[in-house]
Design an enzyme around this catalytic site. Structure first.
Site, PDB file in Angstrom:
ATOM      1  N   GLY A  40       0.808  -1.215   0.000  1.00 16.38           N
ATOM      2  CA  GLY A  40       0.000   0.000   0.000  1.00 16.38           C
ATOM      3  C   GLY A  40       0.836   1.256   0.000  1.00 16.38           C
ATOM      4  N   LYS A  52      -7.049  10.821   5.890  1.00 17.49           N
ATOM      5  CA  LYS A  52      -8.454  11.126   5.608  1.00 17.49           C
ATOM      6  C   LYS A  52      -9.365  10.482   6.638  1.00 17.49           C
ATOM      7  CE  LYS A  52      -6.710  13.338   2.362  1.00 17.49           C
ATOM      8  NZ  LYS A  52      -5.335  13.034   2.786  1.00 17.49           N
ATOM      9  N   GLY A 183       5.243  24.437   8.237  1.00 13.87           N
ATOM     10  CA  GLY A 183       4.872  24.230   6.843  1.00 13.87           C
ATOM     11  C   GLY A 183       3.382  24.375   6.657  1.00 13.87           C
ATOM     12  N   GLY A 184       2.978  25.415   5.941  1.00 16.47           N
ATOM     13  CA  GLY A 184       1.563  25.690   5.736  1.00 16.47           C
ATOM     14  C   GLY A 184       1.042  25.187   4.417  1.00 16.47           C
ATOM     15  N   ILE A 187      -0.221  19.212   3.398  1.00 17.97           N
ATOM     16  CA  ILE A 187      -0.036  18.163   4.401  1.00 17.97           C
ATOM     17  C   ILE A 187      -0.147  18.750   5.799  1.00 17.97           C
ATOM     18  CG2 ILE A 187       1.576  16.477   5.359  1.00 17.97           C
ATOM     19  CD1 ILE A 187       2.722  16.096   2.570  1.00 17.97           C
ATOM     20  N   ARG A 273       8.148  16.603   0.610  1.00 21.51           N
ATOM     21  CA  ARG A 273       8.677  15.259   0.474  1.00 21.51           C
ATOM     22  C   ARG A 273       9.732  15.251  -0.629  1.00 21.51           C
ATOM     23  NH1 ARG A 273       5.745  11.515   3.148  1.00 21.51           N
ATOM     24  NH2 ARG A 273       6.575   9.813   1.891  1.00 21.51           N
ATOM     25  N   ASP A 312       6.231   9.166  -7.403  1.00 23.61           N
ATOM     26  CA  ASP A 312       6.985  10.233  -6.740  1.00 23.61           C
ATOM     27  C   ASP A 312       8.445  10.251  -7.164  1.00 23.61           C
ATOM     28  OD1 ASP A 312       4.618  10.636  -5.465  1.00 23.61           O
ATOM     29  OD2 ASP A 312       5.342  10.220  -3.443  1.00 23.61           O
ATOM     30  N   HIS A 444     -30.730  18.017  -9.044  1.00 24.11           N
ATOM     31  CA  HIS A 444     -31.039  18.962  -7.972  1.00 24.11           C
ATOM     32  C   HIS A 444     -31.622  18.199  -6.791  1.00 24.11           C
ATOM     33  CE1 HIS A 444     -32.392  22.650  -6.028  1.00 24.11           C
ATOM     34  NE2 HIS A 444     -33.568  22.065  -5.833  1.00 24.11           N
TER      35      HIS A 444
END
Length: 465
Positions: A40, A52, A183-184, A187, A273, A312, A444
């Site tokens: 994973g 999440k 860090g804004g 993440i 990262r 990545d 709707h």
């Protein structure tokens, strides 16, 4: 020592690697997947999914707590809710375990052999895999590198003790009373907001003059409002310097050169990262490196024949869905299919409060300077109002080329807008124009009606704005 010869070896069991391995197996290739830890990868085990889950639990807890503070929606509680944080973490781990087992089952069904251990390459097609119960040499005709990424560690804030990465933040034994986030970006803010909802006092330190600096001010404004309303202190234009002498606080330097100490139980470093290129013999594979990433072409082929790299490891954006698509594509290229990685857009979602969605093409500056920009607020959307989801604002924004109405960008910020990203991406990928969206009946009441109205507004005749 056992020796295995195979058609394909995949290194890394994350969303890029395991998808590549499954597709290779489906195509009939003898495939080996090597993974040191759990199947994973970062996304499932210590990233997307557990974060999440924690965000969802935090949202539920906050909603109940707000009801307990006073009658809301006609609902009241006699006492505030109690949080068993260890229980929340166990629930989160249950989800991770379920998905981890599911991946193992999918690989087995595709007849992929999984080898547990660390792969070290001696040449481009040969590696030795070692682990607790593993010592095997594997040679392959094709190698797919899906090694992923690791958190960036600041030299003056090494991980350990009170300084944690997102990995540790998702598995804390107890809720910290105070948390400083360095860090804004997405993440840091996703986790910072979740911990604030659960009851931690949270401060954010960001070197730029805006939180979520990759997004424009309009998209960020509803998130900024939520942070202010919830007393999350943001130090913008500030840099972390190190831990104070007592070891209980973070020293920061503001843009005016003033030094402050922020007391905190935990300091979460979320400054990005970097690709995981160390320690597995990349230097023996004769593949080219570009800016720290493995260089690939539009087919994810490296400079070494039949060595492929995905996810990545090959550059931004570092997103699981990008890696999965590349993994599937490479497997089909090995099978002789004509494929290349050339998406019109790669969607990005920020699970803050409220959520932010961005789907963008590689539009030229000229296109964007002479474009139709139409925005529809969720305050005029019945579904958003009925969900009590417009307290901090929110909207859908569509950017289209003026000459032919081709949609170039779609942005949204608001409650649950992550669920709209599929429609947004499909519209751009299929080359939709404003008229296509305007002539599509949207059910709707749904949030998707805001997309419909934004398209109508771009054409000059919105109904509800």
């Amino acid at each position: 020592m056992e020796t295995i010869k195979t058609k394909v070896i995949v290194v890394g069991g994350g969303p890029g690697g395991y998808v590549a391995a499954i597709r290779c197996g489906q195509l009939g290739f003898d495939t080996v997947l090597v993974e040191k830890e759990r199947l994973g990868g970062t996304c499932l085990i210590r990233g997307c999914i557990p974060s999440k889950a924690l965000i969802h639990a935090a949202g539920q807890f906050e909603a109940i707590a707000r009801v307990a503070e006073g009658g809301r929606l006609g609902i009241s509680l006699a006492s505030p809710p109690q949080l068993d944080f260890a229980g929340t973490v166990r629930w989160k781990e249950g989800i991770v375990n379920q998905l981890n087992n599911g991946i193992a089952g999918l690989l087995k069904r595709a007849k992929v052999k999984v080898v547990q251990g660390w792969a070290t390459f001696s040449d481009a097609k040969t590696c030795r895999v070692t682990g607790a119960d593993t010592d095997v040499v594997i040679t392959a005709e094709h190698v797919i590198l899906a090694n992923g990424s690791v958190p960036v560690e600041l030299p003056f804030l090494p991980f350990g003790g009170s300084v944690i990465s997102s990995t540790e933040a998702l598995s804390l034994p107890e809720l910290p009373k105070s948390l400083v986030v360095v860090g804004g970006g997405y993440i840091g803010l996703e986790l910072g907001i979740a911990f604030r909802k659960l009851g931690s006092q949270v401060a954010v330190v960001e070197a730029q003059q805006q939180i979520l600096p990759l997004y424009d001010e309009q998209l960020v404004e509803p998130v900024r409002r939520w942070l202010k309303r919830k007393n999350v202190i943001t130090h913008l234009g500030a840099k972390a310097v190190g831990i104070d002498e007592a070891g209980t606080g973070l020293v920061i330097e503001t843009d005016s050169r003033e030094r402050l100490t922020l007391q905190a139980d935990k300091i979460l470093v979320a400054t990005g990262r970097r690709p995981a290129v160390d320690g597995w013999g990349l230097e023996h594979m004769a593949v080219a490196i570009d800016g720290g990433f493995v260089r690939v072409d539009e087919r994810c082929a490296t400079s070494m024949k039949n060595v492929w790299a995905i996810g990545d490891l090959v550059g931004e954006p570092m997103l699981a869905h990008k890696a999965s698509m590349q993994g599937e594509m490479v497997a089909e290229i090995i099978a002789g299919h004509r494929r290349r990685f050339d998406p019109v857009a790669i969607p990005a979602v920020c699970f803050t409060e409220p959520e932010i969605v961005s789907v963008e093409t590689g539009a030229t500056t000229a296109d964007l300077q002479d474009a139709i920009v139409s925005t529809f607020p969720f305050q005029a959307n019945g579904r958003a109002l009925s969900m009590n989801g417009v307290e901090d604002g929110g909207f859908v924004r569509v950017v289209a080329r003026k000459s032919d109405h081709r949609i170039l960008r779609i942005h949204a910020v608001g409650p649950h807008v992550s669920e709209l990203v599929g429609e947004f991406t499909q519209a751009i990928e299929m080359g939709a124009v404003l008229q296509d969206i305007a002539c599509t009946i949207h059910a709707h009441p749904t949030l998707g009606e805001a997309f419909h109205e934004a398209a109508l507004k771009g054409l000059g005749h919105a109904i509800h704005a």
